[in-house]
Scaffold this motif. Structure first.
Motif, PDB file in Angstrom:
ATOM      1  N   ALA A 153      35.703 -47.165  14.486  1.00  0.00           N
ATOM      2  CA  ALA A 153      35.326 -47.438  15.877  1.00  0.00           C
ATOM      3  C   ALA A 153      34.018 -48.213  15.912  1.00  0.00           C
ATOM      4  CB  ALA A 153      35.182 -46.136  16.667  1.00  0.00           C
ATOM      5  N   MET A 168      38.171 -48.164  19.338  1.00  0.00           N
ATOM      6  CA  MET A 168      38.747 -48.084  18.005  1.00  0.00           C
ATOM      7  C   MET A 168      38.938 -49.468  17.392  1.00  0.00           C
ATOM      8  SD  MET A 168      39.076 -44.796  17.610  1.00  0.00           S
ATOM      9  CE  MET A 168      40.238 -44.447  16.272  1.00  0.00           C
ATOM     10  N   VAL A 208      38.361 -44.515  23.456  1.00  0.00           N
ATOM     11  CA  VAL A 208      38.581 -43.083  23.263  1.00  0.00           C
ATOM     12  C   VAL A 208      38.166 -42.373  24.545  1.00  0.00           C
ATOM     13  CG1 VAL A 208      37.979 -41.045  21.907  1.00  0.00           C
ATOM     14  CG2 VAL A 208      38.149 -43.289  20.796  1.00  0.00           C
ATOM     15  N   VAL A 213      42.756 -41.445  21.656  1.00  0.00           N
ATOM     16  CA  VAL A 213      42.812 -42.901  21.759  1.00  0.00           C
ATOM     17  C   VAL A 213      43.790 -43.305  22.860  1.00  0.00           C
ATOM     18  CG1 VAL A 213      43.263 -45.056  20.522  1.00  0.00           C
ATOM     19  CG2 VAL A 213      42.336 -43.080  19.294  1.00  0.00           C
ATOM     20  N   PHE A 305      35.150 -39.473  18.009  1.00  0.00           N
ATOM     21  CA  PHE A 305      36.430 -40.176  17.959  1.00  0.00           C
ATOM     22  C   PHE A 305      37.279 -39.587  16.834  1.00  0.00           C
ATOM     23  CE2 PHE A 305      33.635 -42.444  15.108  1.00  0.00           C
ATOM     24  CZ  PHE A 305      34.435 -42.893  14.054  1.00  0.00           C
ATOM     25  N   TYR A 352      36.773 -34.583  13.155  1.00  0.00           N
ATOM     26  CA  TYR A 352      36.387 -35.653  14.056  1.00  0.00           C
ATOM     27  C   TYR A 352      35.112 -36.306  13.517  1.00  0.00           C
ATOM     28  CZ  TYR A 352      39.484 -35.410  18.133  1.00  0.00           C
ATOM     29  OH  TYR A 352      40.564 -35.518  18.965  1.00  0.00           O
TER      30      TYR A 352
END
Length: 358
Positions: A153, A168, A208, A213, A305, A352
């Motif tokens: 990202a 992303m 995001v 996403v 993300f 994450y």
């Protein structure tokens, strides 16, 4: 007996291996009686000494054959550079080298817990390499290291409102909004490929939202949005030791101190953003422990993300690394009970990634 002598010299200056000393010395003696493996260690060590931390991660270690030397073999590549590490830390102004050297016995113990035998595997070879290359420091309650921001990202900030978003880069996304190939995200139906394009006037890509996403790409004008962090930029990576004090005041102080240390001891990297990749920053943690829990509050500081994750990190960090089915997992804490329920019901706790952008 080069490696035997390295170990003995290290022990005389910084007692390091503790209960593993005899095993490490025995493995070193076996290495010197194995010309083929000794040649591999020496050739790999020569490359390792000259490469960066990221370059060290490109070294593919041979699978252990289950012998003591097979389990310990990567250790000797690291030991060949251990005195270089000590000199680097001292030259940068640090005085806690002895603390960093404890990563050797701790890693041996961690592998022993996972396999039943002490050794250094690929994961812990890469972990100790961060110390060998003098790119990590203690910043209680955390350890922080200088690294490049991972791909996945870019981060944009609105020039007027200050809002920050993650967009992303190109990759395959599961219909759930998680990265395709993650645990539970391998069926093709509904999956899609993200696009990312940066022109003179706009950023085009998939944002995001709510930690997932979006399938539809967005177009953000550069007159309104600026890129504040992209893959490859230097960042300060957070590592969270087991049992760390995560009270908000401690976390705030540690992040501030980390930036001060980097500015003083690592000025050439210009790393300003805090970055992390962990199971602890999965938003499901807030559902399990509550928004007011220390872990959830810490995670809320990050712009997060999804990343590709096999969702196994909790085994070895929360639960034992070796277990007989999900039913046998302990239920001593609210976190253990919540995670056990999640996995028994067919769910996962994926890792994450996230950043803090001031």
């Amino acid at each position: 007996m080069k490696y035997v002598n390295i170990i003995k010299e290290l022990e005389s200056k910084y007692p390091t291996f503790g209960e593993y000393l005899d095993l490490v010395l025995e493995a070193a003696e076996q290495l010197h009686n194995d010309p083929e493996r000794l040649k591999w260690v020496e050739e790999t060590s020569a490359y390792y000494k000259s490469c960066t931390e990221l370059g060290s991660w490109e070294i593919t270690l041979p699978e252990t054959d289950g012998t003591l030397l097979g389990d310990m073999l990567p250790l000797f590549i690291l030991l060949d550079s251990v005195f270089d590490m000590i000199d680097k830390y001292i030259s940068r102004g640090f005085d806690d080298v002895d603390v960093h050297l404890q990563q050797f016995p701790r890693s041996l113990l961690a592998v022993q817990k996972r396999t039943g035998r002490p050794g250094i595997n690929q994961m812990y070879f890469e972990w100790i390499s961060v110390f060998i290359k003098c790119m990590i420091f203690n910043c209680l309650p955390f350890r922080m290291n200088i690294n490049r921001q991972r791909d996945g990202a870019i981060f944009l900030k609105n020039r007027h409102s200050g809002e920050k978003v993650a967009m992303m880069t190109e990759q395959k996304i599961h219909r759930s909004g998680l990265v395709f190939g993650s645990a539970g995200c391998t069926d093709e139906e509904g999956s899609f490929e993200t696009i990312f394009e940066e022109t003179d006037t706009e950023f085009v890509g998939h944002l995001v939202r709510n930690f997932l996403v979006e399938k539809k790409p967005s177009r953000l004008l550069k007159s309104e949005w600026e890129c504040v962090l992209r893959p490859g930029d230097y960042v300060i990576c957070q590592h969270i030791p087991s049992g760390a004090d995560l009270t908000p005041e401690k976390v705030t102080a540690a992040f501030k101190k980390a930036k001060d240390i980097v500015a003083k001891y690592y000025p050439e990297y210009n790393a300003k953003c805090i970055s992390c990749n962990t199971w602890m920053y999965n938003p499901k943690i807030a559902e399990i422990l509550g928004e007011d829990s220390k872990i959830a509050q810490m995670g809320a500081r990050f712009l997060r993300f999804p990343i590709k994750s096999n969702a196994t990190d909790v085994f070895g960090f929360v639960f034992p690394a070796m277990y007989d089915g999900y039913e046998s997992l302990p239920e001593n804490t609210r976190l253990e009970r919540g995670l056990k329920k999640l996995y028994l019901e067919g769910g996962y706790l994926h890792n994450y990634a996230g950043v803090i952008i001031d």
